[in-house]
Motif scaffolding. Sequence first.
Motif, PDB file in Angstrom:
ATOM      1  N   TYR A  39       0.867  -1.179   0.000  1.00  0.00           N
ATOM      2  CA  TYR A  39       0.000   0.000   0.000  1.00  0.00           C
ATOM      3  C   TYR A  39       0.907   1.234   0.000  1.00  0.00           C
ATOM      4  O   TYR A  39       2.073   1.160   0.390  1.00  0.00           O
ATOM      5  N   PRO A  40       0.406   2.380  -0.444  1.00  0.00           N
ATOM      6  CA  PRO A  40       1.258   3.567  -0.654  1.00  0.00           C
ATOM      7  C   PRO A  40       1.641   4.299   0.633  1.00  0.00           C
ATOM      8  O   PRO A  40       1.136   5.371   0.943  1.00  0.00           O
ATOM      9  N   ALA A  41       2.571   3.741   1.356  1.00  0.00           N
ATOM     10  CA  ALA A  41       3.069   4.362   2.590  1.00  0.00           C
ATOM     11  C   ALA A  41       4.199   5.354   2.268  1.00  0.00           C
ATOM     12  O   ALA A  41       4.806   5.280   1.199  1.00  0.00           O
ATOM     13  N   PRO A  42       4.501   6.275   3.197  1.00  0.00           N
ATOM     14  CA  PRO A  42       5.583   7.253   2.988  1.00  0.00           C
ATOM     15  C   PRO A  42       6.952   6.619   3.232  1.00  0.00           C
ATOM     16  O   PRO A  42       7.546   6.755   4.310  1.00  0.00           O
ATOM     17  N   LEU A  43       7.489   5.941   2.232  1.00  0.00           N
ATOM     18  CA  LEU A  43       8.712   5.178   2.422  1.00  0.00           C
ATOM     19  C   LEU A  43       9.922   6.072   2.690  1.00  0.00           C
ATOM     20  O   LEU A  43      10.897   5.634   3.295  1.00  0.00           O
ATOM     21  N   ASP A  44       9.873   7.334   2.248  1.00  0.00           N
ATOM     22  CA  ASP A  44      10.989   8.233   2.538  1.00  0.00           C
ATOM     23  C   ASP A  44      11.094   8.516   4.032  1.00  0.00           C
ATOM     24  O   ASP A  44      12.190   8.583   4.595  1.00  0.00           O
ATOM     25  N   LEU A  45       9.945   8.646   4.708  1.00  0.00           N
ATOM     26  CA  LEU A  45       9.964   8.844   6.161  1.00  0.00           C
ATOM     27  C   LEU A  45      10.391   7.560   6.876  1.00  0.00           C
ATOM     28  O   LEU A  45      11.115   7.601   7.866  1.00  0.00           O
ATOM     29  N   ILE A  46       9.933   6.433   6.358  1.00  0.00           N
ATOM     30  CA  ILE A  46      10.312   5.152   6.956  1.00  0.00           C
ATOM     31  C   ILE A  46      11.820   4.938   6.839  1.00  0.00           C
ATOM     32  O   ILE A  46      12.486   4.497   7.788  1.00  0.00           O
ATOM     33  N   ALA A  47      12.365   5.270   5.675  1.00  0.00           N
ATOM     34  CA  ALA A  47      13.809   5.102   5.453  1.00  0.00           C
ATOM     35  C   ALA A  47      14.635   6.081   6.272  1.00  0.00           C
ATOM     36  O   ALA A  47      15.855   5.945   6.368  1.00  0.00           O
ATOM     37  N   SER A  48      13.970   7.079   6.873  1.00  0.00           N
ATOM     38  CA  SER A  48      14.638   8.057   7.739  1.00  0.00           C
ATOM     39  C   SER A  48      14.513   7.711   9.211  1.00  0.00           C
ATOM     40  O   SER A  48      14.972   8.458  10.075  1.00  0.00           O
ATOM     41  N   CYS A  49      13.872   6.589   9.488  1.00  0.00           N
ATOM     42  CA  CYS A  49      13.553   6.215  10.866  1.00  0.00           C
ATOM     43  C   CYS A  49      14.807   6.073  11.727  1.00  0.00           C
ATOM     44  O   CYS A  49      15.819   5.544  11.265  1.00  0.00           O
ATOM     45  N   PRO A  50      14.765   6.530  12.974  1.00  0.00           N
ATOM     46  CA  PRO A  50      15.925   6.390  13.859  1.00  0.00           C
ATOM     47  C   PRO A  50      16.134   4.977  14.373  1.00  0.00           C
ATOM     48  O   PRO A  50      17.130   4.705  15.031  1.00  0.00           O
ATOM     49  N   TYR A  51      15.203   4.088  14.087  1.00  0.00           N
ATOM     50  CA  TYR A  51      15.315   2.678  14.463  1.00  0.00           C
ATOM     51  C   TYR A  51      15.019   1.809  13.244  1.00  0.00           C
ATOM     52  O   TYR A  51      14.212   2.162  12.390  1.00  0.00           O
TER      53      TYR A  51
END
Length: 530
Positions: A160-172
Amino acid sequence: MRFYKYKRTFLLLGILFLSSTLFLTACGGQIKESRGGPKEVVFYAVDSTPYTDLDPSVEFSNGIQVLNNIYETLLRYDPLEKKIIPVLATDYNRSEDGLTWTFHIRKGVKFHDGTELNAEAVKFSIERTMKLGKGASFIWDPVKEINVKDDYIVEFKLKYPAPLDLIASCPYAAFIMSPQAVKSHPEGWLTEGHEAGTGPYMLESFIPNEEVVLTKFNEYWKGWEGKHFDKVVIKSIPESATRRQMLEKGDIDITYKLPYEDVEALKNNPNLVISVNPSFENLLMLFNTQKAPLNNKLVRQALAYAFPYEDVVKYAAGGYAKQSIGPIPYGMWGHSDELFQYKFDLNKAKELLKEAGYPNGGFKLLLTYTSGDEAEKKAAELYKSALANLNIGLEIRGMPWESQWQLARDRDPNKRQDIFVFYWWPDVPSPYSWLFNMFHTQPEILFNLAYWENKEFDALIDQAQKISGTDISKAEKMFIEAQKILIEESPAIFVYDKEAVYVYNKTLKGFKYNPVYPTTVFFYDLYREK
């Protein structure tokens, strides 16, 4: 980490040290090694264990401050400037439907074991984290498959169209690691105290629960031109009085979470800098909604009206906070000033208690907080005083995090605490971090320590998460609608959104706080100017 996650407090006496081969000059910030010249070292004093697990696929606690200096992610997010910063990915793009994301991987990057970063390493790292299913691995739930298109291009296909750029920026759980290093050692190798990152610093040594020493990686892709620290010491010093004393003497360079009265006093010290920063960390008090009388919504609403918000912000947080409006903090998308906000109103509380069948109060509640957190303790004491006016007794019990956590997960709801006090900060910079982790229906107890269930709320935030990758404005409206349900049902008191207060030596330059990476100091950006 978060004080709600695996927080451990250990008594630590003595002064910082590196090893028997190093000699520390107390105020000069240098280490004289037995071989070679002086090395610049920076000392960071933290209030609890520096990490709980050194495996970057697993750690979901204090290790954020260690791992973000050893490992790197594809991207980094700056919420204050609202921009994505390229790190191990130089750029990226997504398809119009938000289901395909393509990342271009930076060339010429080396892991600490000497191997080179490529698309295969990215695929391996994310798939390993997903397969282990620990820590914050759930952030990758939208990912259907990862495809290597060539040596430096990796493609993510989403469910589903999640914000992968924010996910790839995750601190964990978004760290990239060397496949060769991980594959050539048995499972548990990373947890035991090894690493396989690309970051500016390598793990030199550690003392479990007490200290981590990092040393610069000479082949770091950004290079070492200009002023940088050669070594980093992250030291656990739980006693705030000890941290303050060491800071004033120059034995440590930087610390945080000092009592607010100490912060005020240190403003007069010309050798120190007080850095007050916006934060995505907020304090909540979660009601045990499976236990009478808190299984009654009217009682929970009454208790929300009985909370002395202004006094808690002023006296417990020292003014370095503001009352929360819902669970999403100021500055984070999904926050809305238009949401209803409870105010201290004992008359309204009495009306609701009467309607709920408790006209004279007459019940007692157990509140637990993490031992050693003075702000939590003061907030509880102020609340106790207010509840006494309603003939409601409040037992305040400070507990080590492990004990508090064990009590909260008891199978019998009646044996658990009535009110659980803790802080939250985001794993992914999205409202879903707060709303899913703390309030979504969960098959087993994780962080929904209000034990609250609401199917309409669940459906709203799940749908908002799924469309946030293509229509963030619509997703934000849905997250706000979900918060209206939450505030009406009142499974928690949303106490305050705190500011992050750091105190450091005036010779330290380059410090910049990023609320998405709480308690993390990016040491590569720092230098000393005497």
